[in-house]
Scaffold this active site. Structure first.
Site, PDB file in Angstrom:
ATOM      1  N   THR A   1    -118.294 -27.989  93.071  1.00  0.00           N
ATOM      2  CA  THR A   1    -119.010 -27.109  94.010  1.00  0.00           C
ATOM      3  C   THR A   1    -118.192 -25.865  94.373  1.00  0.00           C
ATOM      4  O   THR A   1    -117.811 -25.688  95.530  1.00  0.00           O
ATOM      5  CB  THR A   1    -119.369 -27.870  95.306  1.00  0.00           C
ATOM      6  OG1 THR A   1    -118.141 -28.339  95.928  1.00  0.00           O
ATOM      7  CG2 THR A   1    -120.266 -29.056  95.020  1.00  0.00           C
TER       8      THR A   1
ATOM      9  N   ASP B   1    -114.573 -30.277  95.147  1.00  0.00           N
ATOM     10  CA  ASP B   1    -114.737 -28.957  95.752  1.00  0.00           C
ATOM     11  C   ASP B   1    -113.418 -28.221  95.523  1.00  0.00           C
ATOM     12  O   ASP B   1    -112.424 -28.504  96.196  1.00  0.00           O
ATOM     13  CB  ASP B   1    -115.027 -29.087  97.246  1.00  0.00           C
ATOM     14  CG  ASP B   1    -115.281 -27.750  97.916  1.00  0.00           C
ATOM     15  OD1 ASP B   1    -115.447 -26.743  97.195  1.00  0.00           O
ATOM     16  OD2 ASP B   1    -115.315 -27.700  99.162  1.00  0.00           O
TER      17      ASP B   1
ATOM     18  N   ASP C   1    -111.866 -17.363  99.025  1.00  0.00           N
ATOM     19  CA  ASP C   1    -113.198 -16.826  99.292  1.00  0.00           C
ATOM     20  C   ASP C   1    -113.064 -15.332  99.581  1.00  0.00           C
ATOM     21  O   ASP C   1    -111.987 -14.854  99.945  1.00  0.00           O
ATOM     22  CB  ASP C   1    -113.828 -17.545 100.488  1.00  0.00           C
ATOM     23  CG  ASP C   1    -115.345 -17.455 100.490  1.00  0.00           C
ATOM     24  OD1 ASP C   1    -115.911 -16.825  99.572  1.00  0.00           O
ATOM     25  OD2 ASP C   1    -115.980 -18.021 101.402  1.00  0.00           O
TER      26      ASP C   1
ATOM     27  N   SER D   1    -122.360 -20.731  97.133  1.00  0.00           N
ATOM     28  CA  SER D   1    -122.772 -19.432  97.673  1.00  0.00           C
ATOM     29  C   SER D   1    -122.318 -18.327  96.741  1.00  0.00           C
ATOM     30  O   SER D   1    -121.288 -18.450  96.077  1.00  0.00           O
ATOM     31  CB  SER D   1    -122.183 -19.198  99.073  1.00  0.00           C
ATOM     32  OG  SER D   1    -120.775 -19.114  99.011  1.00  0.00           O
TER      33      SER D   1
ATOM     34  N   SER E   1    -108.078 -32.226 103.632  1.00  0.00           N
ATOM     35  CA  SER E   1    -107.330 -31.933 104.849  1.00  0.00           C
ATOM     36  C   SER E   1    -107.899 -32.673 106.064  1.00  0.00           C
ATOM     37  O   SER E   1    -109.036 -33.154 106.053  1.00  0.00           O
ATOM     38  CB  SER E   1    -107.336 -30.427 105.116  1.00  0.00           C
ATOM     39  OG  SER E   1    -108.678 -29.964 105.262  1.00  0.00           O
TER      40      SER E   1
ATOM     41  N   ASP F   1    -116.814 -27.965 103.034  1.00  0.00           N
ATOM     42  CA  ASP F   1    -116.503 -29.397 103.077  1.00  0.00           C
ATOM     43  C   ASP F   1    -117.762 -30.203 103.417  1.00  0.00           C
ATOM     44  O   ASP F   1    -118.018 -31.253 102.818  1.00  0.00           O
ATOM     45  CB  ASP F   1    -115.420 -29.666 104.117  1.00  0.00           C
ATOM     46  CG  ASP F   1    -114.214 -28.753 103.955  1.00  0.00           C
ATOM     47  OD1 ASP F   1    -113.811 -28.514 102.805  1.00  0.00           O
ATOM     48  OD2 ASP F   1    -113.699 -28.259 104.974  1.00  0.00           O
TER      49      ASP F   1
ATOM     50  N   GLU G   1    -114.356 -18.645  93.584  1.00  0.00           N
ATOM     51  CA  GLU G   1    -113.701 -19.739  92.863  1.00  0.00           C
ATOM     52  C   GLU G   1    -114.236 -19.864  91.438  1.00  0.00           C
ATOM     53  O   GLU G   1    -113.487 -20.183  90.508  1.00  0.00           O
ATOM     54  CB  GLU G   1    -113.883 -21.036  93.640  1.00  0.00           C
ATOM     55  CG  GLU G   1    -113.072 -21.049  94.939  1.00  0.00           C
ATOM     56  CD  GLU G   1    -113.574 -22.020  95.976  1.00  0.00           C
ATOM     57  OE1 GLU G   1    -112.863 -22.235  96.975  1.00  0.00           O
ATOM     58  OE2 GLU G   1    -114.694 -22.559  95.822  1.00  0.00           O
TER      59      GLU G   1
END
Length: 298
Positions: free
Chosen positions: A142, A111, A116, A181, A10, A221, A147
């Site tokens: 990642t 990614d 989330d 995370s 994006s 990102d 996810e």
């Protein structure tokens, strides 16, 4: 060989998410970056209003055809982030395959931006494409914990669950998996999990990441871009790459939060005040000071 990244994600006019979050750090670290914007928005979606355009798969194909027609199809890395439609994601899969024909050693960093905190913010139809098509093409992936759960179809309730999910990505051919995370830490720390296969040997590490009392946008990102850079610069040294990546990320977030609190004067910071202080963190990007230490699991 010069390093050149094709980054498909994006774009916002104001602020730092997607390509705006990834391009500057990569350039500072010595990478040429060619950006294709999956969306072109005025600002990120955390603001009250948002305007802009969305690139469709035909538009992406047109741009890629232009590059290929001029012989501009040799990249050392491909980086992908937010994608909003299944047809666009399917087109990315074909782009990966075509670029790897031009350079079989090209590294694809994915990614898989889907959601989330238990909330999915892309169509559910993207999930099987990521799971069955994209992951087998990716060299580095990642995901965050949510996810990871989506992609494996299993809840991550403990450390063993996390490692089992990560191993399932290796089984699909992905060499390096970094869960940026998770909520398996405590009140003060998030926990990241990472596993890397290099020369037939697997390295598994965890790292505690200090929590900051705010919600930031564009951090995933930035994380993926920094990890791409440091994995290349360290010849896939997982520990050094993670420690440098998180060192820079923490420095940027602390600088951002400090600035936001100064501007908000006791009120909750606004989305504008919490935009990442990337330009002001140039030295932290070039010269990261690791403030975390990876713990080797295996």
């Amino acid at each position: 060989m010069d390093v050149r990244v094709l980054s498909i994600q994006s774009h916002v006019v104001r602020g730092y998410v997607g390509n705006k979050s990834a391009t500057f750090p990569l350039q500072v670290l010595g990478f040429d970056v060619d950006a294709i914007n999956s969306v072109h928005f005025s600002n990120h979606t955390g603001y009250q209003h948002i305007r802009g355009q969305v690139l469709n798969e035909e538009d992406l194909g047109t741009v890629i055809d232009g590059l290929f027609s001029n012989g501009l199809n040799y990249y050392s890395h491909l980086l992908t982030g937010y994608v909003g439609s299944p047809s666009f994601l399917q087109k990315i899969a074909s782009v990966v395959e075509d670029l790897k024909k031009s350079n079989p050693n090209m590294i694809y960093v994915c990614d898989p931006v889907m959601g989330d905190n238990g909330k999915m913010y892309v169509p559910e139809s993207l999930l099987p494409i990521y799971r069955d098509t994209i992951i087998p093409l990716a060299d580095i992936i990642t995901p965050n914990q949510y996810e990871l759960e989506l992609l494996t179809g299993k809840q991550i309730k403990n450390v063993d669950d996390a490692w089992a999910a990560i191993d399932s990505f290796h089984e699909k051919g992905c060499k390096h998996v970094v869960v940026s995370s998770s909520e398996l830490g405590d009140e003060k720390n998030l926990v990241a999990f990472a596993s890397s296969i290099k020369g037939g040997k697997k390295t598994k590490v965890t790292v505690n990441i200090p929590k900051l009392n705010s919600n930031f946008t564009g951090t995933g990102d930035l994380f993926a871009a920094l990890l791409l850079a440091w994995m290349h610069k360290t010849d896939n040294d997982l520990i050094q790459s993670l420690e440098n990546t998180i060192g820079t990320l923490q420095a940027v977030l602390k600088k951002t939060l400090s600035h936001a609190l100064e501007l908000s004067k006791g009120s909750p910071p606004t989305p504008e005040q919490l935009e990442l202080r990337l330009i002001q963190s140039k030295n932290d990007i070039e010269n990261p000071e690791p403030n975390v230490q990876c713990r080797i699991v295996a």
